[in-house]
Design a protein around this motif. Structure first.
Motif, PDB file in Angstrom:
ATOM      1  N   ARG A  80       0.842  -1.218   0.000  1.00  0.00           N
ATOM      2  CA  ARG A  80       0.000   0.000   0.000  1.00  0.00           C
ATOM      3  C   ARG A  80       0.871   1.261   0.000  1.00  0.00           C
ATOM      4  NH1 ARG A  80      -3.317  -2.937   3.738  1.00  0.00           N
ATOM      5  NH2 ARG A  80      -2.750  -1.651   5.511  1.00  0.00           N
ATOM      6  N   LEU A  81       1.965   1.230   0.762  1.00  0.00           N
ATOM      7  CA  LEU A  81       2.884   2.380   0.804  1.00  0.00           C
ATOM      8  C   LEU A  81       3.536   2.598  -0.559  1.00  0.00           C
ATOM      9  CD1 LEU A  81       4.615   1.751   4.267  1.00  0.00           C
ATOM     10  CD2 LEU A  81       2.849   3.442   3.780  1.00  0.00           C
ATOM     11  N   TYR A  82       3.850   1.495  -1.236  1.00  0.00           N
ATOM     12  CA  TYR A  82       4.414   1.579  -2.603  1.00  0.00           C
ATOM     13  C   TYR A  82       3.388   2.208  -3.548  1.00  0.00           C
ATOM     14  CZ  TYR A  82       5.282  -0.253  -7.325  1.00  0.00           C
ATOM     15  OH  TYR A  82       5.430  -0.385  -8.679  1.00  0.00           O
ATOM     16  N   ARG A 103       1.091   4.200  -2.798  1.00  0.00           N
ATOM     17  CA  ARG A 103       0.959   5.632  -2.455  1.00  0.00           C
ATOM     18  C   ARG A 103       2.121   6.439  -3.041  1.00  0.00           C
ATOM     19  NH1 ARG A 103      -2.465   7.200   1.800  1.00  0.00           N
ATOM     20  NH2 ARG A 103      -3.370   5.509   3.035  1.00  0.00           N
ATOM     21  N   PRO A 131       4.760  11.322   2.938  1.00  0.00           N
ATOM     22  CA  PRO A 131       3.303  11.171   2.789  1.00  0.00           C
ATOM     23  C   PRO A 131       2.624  12.524   2.637  1.00  0.00           C
ATOM     24  CG  PRO A 131       4.126   9.876   4.635  1.00  0.00           C
ATOM     25  CD  PRO A 131       5.251  10.733   4.177  1.00  0.00           C
ATOM     26  N   TYR A 190       6.112   2.605   7.519  1.00  0.00           N
ATOM     27  CA  TYR A 190       6.824   3.689   6.836  1.00  0.00           C
ATOM     28  C   TYR A 190       7.994   4.173   7.698  1.00  0.00           C
ATOM     29  CZ  TYR A 190       7.845   8.193   4.637  1.00  0.00           C
ATOM     30  OH  TYR A 190       8.481   9.248   4.033  1.00  0.00           O
ATOM     31  N   LEU A 237      -0.913   9.165   7.604  1.00  0.00           N
ATOM     32  CA  LEU A 237      -1.099   7.744   7.305  1.00  0.00           C
ATOM     33  C   LEU A 237      -1.863   7.051   8.426  1.00  0.00           C
ATOM     34  CD1 LEU A 237       2.532   6.843   6.139  1.00  0.00           C
ATOM     35  CD2 LEU A 237       0.544   7.138   4.666  1.00  0.00           C
ATOM     36  N   GLU A 258       0.227   1.760   8.823  1.00  0.00           N
ATOM     37  CA  GLU A 258       1.050   2.202   7.684  1.00  0.00           C
ATOM     38  C   GLU A 258       2.164   3.128   8.160  1.00  0.00           C
ATOM     39  OE1 GLU A 258      -0.979   3.671   4.223  1.00  0.00           O
ATOM     40  OE2 GLU A 258      -2.504   2.108   4.315  1.00  0.00           O
ATOM     41  N   GLU A 259       1.841   3.980   9.125  1.00  0.00           N
ATOM     42  CA  GLU A 259       2.833   4.913   9.694  1.00  0.00           C
ATOM     43  C   GLU A 259       3.984   4.136  10.337  1.00  0.00           C
ATOM     44  OE1 GLU A 259       5.060   7.803  10.756  1.00  0.00           O
ATOM     45  OE2 GLU A 259       3.222   8.336   9.686  1.00  0.00           O
TER      46      GLU A 259
END
Length: 759
Positions: A301-303, A305, A371, A383, A375, A379-380
């Motif tokens: 999901r971070l990718y 984003r 970000p 990250y 987040l 996710e935070e």
């Protein structure tokens, strides 16, 4: 001129469209796509939703029939809950009709290549296209990939196609064989195993049987208590009781020791290399107890984003392109927490450390952007982990001092070991790595030291440890079983099928042992690691164009036919063994402890709820409610405060008794009730009064109008501050850990200062 860019997911299509121009969002068959212009060319960015196609039998045979090898790719919309895929296929078909040029922009790996090629071939009717390759979804990377396209890698496509087909052959046929064996003895249970799942379960079973067969061996430890320091006899373990007692009797009454040796050494500790996927999964489990699958999904999901690089990487090396790294660091320089580190890296032109692992497609997982919005908490956390690991790779070595003191007590040598950090270095950034801080007093050679007490303790050797969800990822990697993308899923399947229970470690159930012992007895080839590894190597050869895929598929088919024909001959025998273990496993998975009446307390599930009840019902009507959500684990533990069973819910240990004194002392609840009734605390949702209620998690505030109003609020427990931290100046607070109460810094984990509570 119209170009169609095929992406892997809608969020990625949006990201690519925004990087290439100013897109207009449109939709067709309720599927979003983006239209823009670039250099006079009309571009359509549309997407798949992962795999649009799946494998099925060409002709549906008799129920449970095996072996089956006649399979084909069909739309994945035929699968339960995937009807929506149909519209994505229709959308790509329609959009392809107005396109003159095609780009595949799916993830750059085996699965991505296969997803992109299937969409191109089955939806657009094309056999080739331009290939955009990127490792992050930053604007610069996307433009570079669009302006410098590659071609489709048919070695990757064939390797992906073969992997899916070989996995289907093993997964479907062996699972059917197991279920048919159970059906042969008039029972039914869904069973599954697979090409990698079987060997993975086999080595877990080997460890479980090793633990069951383990016979502890006694040994004795002699220690000396020296003014709150615990020194251990240099022999550490005495295997002979007579020898241990002789030494103890010789020195038990001595009240003074002499320091005969002090050795100090400093050691530089290099930063950890940047993350590959396996290391990220292990670290997230160690720190946050996230499952490998959860970590992988969050990183993905971070990718998507556009803030971290592609996560399914086996590399521990950052990109070699210094300009690329400087561009990333120039962005990170503006981050409130990491900016100062990025600035120093740029100013001093610091170089990152590298690990041994490499990946031909992608660099190590690293941050690429800040970000744009706050987040979600999980996710935070991931990250932050990736960001700190990335930046720490550029930083100075940490420096630690180790001190070894030897003390003579009546002619016997005792050891004191201390360690402390003298220079934080990279540990200032990546503070998750734990260092033991054991500060020794400044002892000198020939100094006398008071001996408070000599202790002798009988101990026993411990069995080998079970694997955890983190360590099994490393083991699968070491044994070359599965891929970086599939290992997390394999573990999830073993747990969901009831072969393994995850309660801090992976404990194999009777059913898991039965499946492996049955397969070992009747068809050991299915769980043979060597066969799985050989297949994995051949899939790599397909990828490199050194072997034809049909050769590998035919070999897998012939092997399975031979194995399963032997299995079929012993179906009933196999079924009987499996059924007896299914029954004992089911009982163990439901029983959490004993009821006061002598019956078993078991977890009972109904359509809308779950609770704990007694097996002696209706004579005994004891029940305890359970939360509707959360994964329950049977721990076989009892509460120290009330004696009732303790269960695990989502990694948290909880007593089933809502009135348990450990949840909140009775006097505290009475005080709380009084203060709330005096203060007239109202419900922010409906205006009703908030009252104190009890649940499995302890006391909480709830609305008096329940069940009409379901508002609840946690009761904040007061933290007892006992002083200031001598290391960082934060508050010292009382905490409770595995070994009871202690005093620790409120800035944990950044500051790990702790001290014992003096009695």
């Amino acid at each position: 001129m119209v170009a169609l860019i095929i992406c892997e997911k809608p969020s990625v299509a949006k990201k690519i469209a925004e990087a290439l121009g100013k897109p207009k969002k449109k939709s067709i068959y309720s599927v979003p796509y983006y239209e823009l212009e670039r250099d006079g060319k009309k571009i359509l960015a549309a997407s798949a939703v992962g795999h649009l196609f799946t494998l099925v039998e060409k002709k549906e045979g008799k129920f449970g029939e095996y072996p089956v090898f006649d399979i084909d790719w069909v739309p994945a919309s035929i699968e339960e809950g995937k009807k929506y895929v149909e519209n994505y296929i229709k959308a790509l078909k329609k959009l392809s009709k107005e396109a003159d040029e095609f780009y595949v922009a799916t993830d750059w790996d085996i699965e991505g290549e296969l997803i992109g090629y299937h969409a191109l071939y089955y939806c657009c009717g094309k056999t080739n296209a331009k290939r955009m390759r990127f490792s992050s979804l930053t604007k610069k990377e996307i433009i570079k990939a669009y302006e410098n396209p590659d071609t489709i890698d048919f070695g990757l496509v064939d390797a992906g196609d073969s992997r899916h087909k070989v996995d289907w052959y093993f997964g479907i046929n062996v699972s059917r064989a197991l279920m048919e064996a159970i059906r042969a003895v008039k029972r039914w249970k869904t069973m599954s195993t697979g090409r990698v799942q079987g060997p993975a379960l086999a080595f877990l079973v080997d460890r479980e049987l090793e633990i069951k067969k383990f016979v502890p061996k006694p040994y004795w430890v002699i220690s000396a208590l020296l003014d709150n320091l615990n020194a251990i006899h240099e022999k550490e373990k005495f295997w002979d009781e007579k020898e241990a007692n002789h030494v103890y009797e010789k020195i038990k009454d001595i009240k003074e020791g002499i320091v005969v040796g002090v050795k100090k050494r400093k050691k530089k500790i290099k930063p950890n290399p940047p993350f590959d996927l396996g290391t990220l999964q292990r670290e997230a489990h160690s720190i946050y107890k996230f499952s490998p699958k959860k970590t992988q999904d969050i990183a993905q999901r971070l990718y998507e984003r556009g803030i971290v690089s592609y996560p399914r990487s086996s590399s521990q090396k950052l990109p070699k392109d210094r300009k690329y790294l400087e561009d990333v660091l120039s962005i990170i320089k503006n981050h409130p927490n990491y900016g100062k580190y990025a600035e120093r890296i740029l100013n001093e032109n610091l170089k990152p450390i590298e690990g041994k692992k490499d990946d031909p497609a992608h660099p190590a997982i690293h941050i690429v952007d800040i970000p744009k919005e706050k987040l979600p908490e999980e996710e935070e956390k991931i990250y932050d982990l990736i960001a700190r690991r990335t930046l720490a790779a550029f930083w100075d070595d940490a420096e630690r001092e180790y001190c070894n003191v030897t003390i003579d007590i009546g002619g016997e040598k005792f050891k004191l070991n201390g360690s402390r950090t003298v220079k934080e270095g990279w540990h200032e950034i990546y503070h998750f790595t734990r260092f033991d801080e054991v500060e020794l007093p400044p002892l000198k050679k020939n100094e006398k030291i008071k001996v408070e007490k000599i202790n002798i303790e009988r101990k026993e050797t411990k069995p080998p440890k079970r694997y955890t969800v983190a360590s099994i990822i490393k083991e699968l990697e070491a044994r070359k079983l599965g891929t970086k993308a599939t290992r997390a899923e394999i573990i999830d399947k073993l747990i969901s099928r009831g072969y393994v229970v995850e309660d801090g470690s992976l404990k194999v159930t009777d059913l898991g042992i039965a499946v492996i012992e049955t397969l070992k007895k009747f068809c050991p080839e299915i769980i043979d690691e060597k066969m799985t590894r050989d297949l994995e190597e051949k899939l790599e050869l397909i990828q490199n164009g050194k072997i034809k895929k049909d050769e590998v598929l035919n070999e897998a088919e012939n092997k399975l036919k031979e194995i399963l024909s032997k299995f079929k001959e012993k179906e009933k025998e196999i079924g009987k063994e499996l059924v007896s273990k299914i029954d004992s496993t089911n009982k163990k998975l439901k029983t959490i402890g004993k009821c006061k009446c002598g019956g078993d307390l078991v977890i009972i599930r109904t359509k809308n709820s779950r609770f704990v009840g007694c097996t002696n019902y209706p004579e005994c009507n004891v029940t305890y409610s359970l939360p509707k959500k959360g994964r329950i684990k049977v721990l076989n533990e009892t509460c120290e405060s009330c004696g009732l069973p303790v269960i695990g819910i989502d990694g948290q240990k909880l007593c089933i008794n809502p009135e348990c004194p450990s949840k909140m002392p009775k006097e505290n609840i009475e005080d709380l009730k009084e203060s709330i009734s005096n203060g007239e605390k109202t419900c922010p949702k409906c205006g009703g009064k908030l009252v104190v209620k009890n649940g499995i998690y302890g006391a909480f505030l709830g609305c008096e109008n329940y069940p009409k109003c379901k508002y609840t609020e946690k009761i904040k427990k007061e933290v007892e501050v006992v002083g200031k931290c001598p290391k960082c100046g934060g508050d010292l607070v009382k905490r409770r850990g595995k070994y009871g109460e202690f005093i620790g810094c409120s800035n944990y984990p950044k500051c790990k200062y702790i001290e014992k509570i003096k009695k």
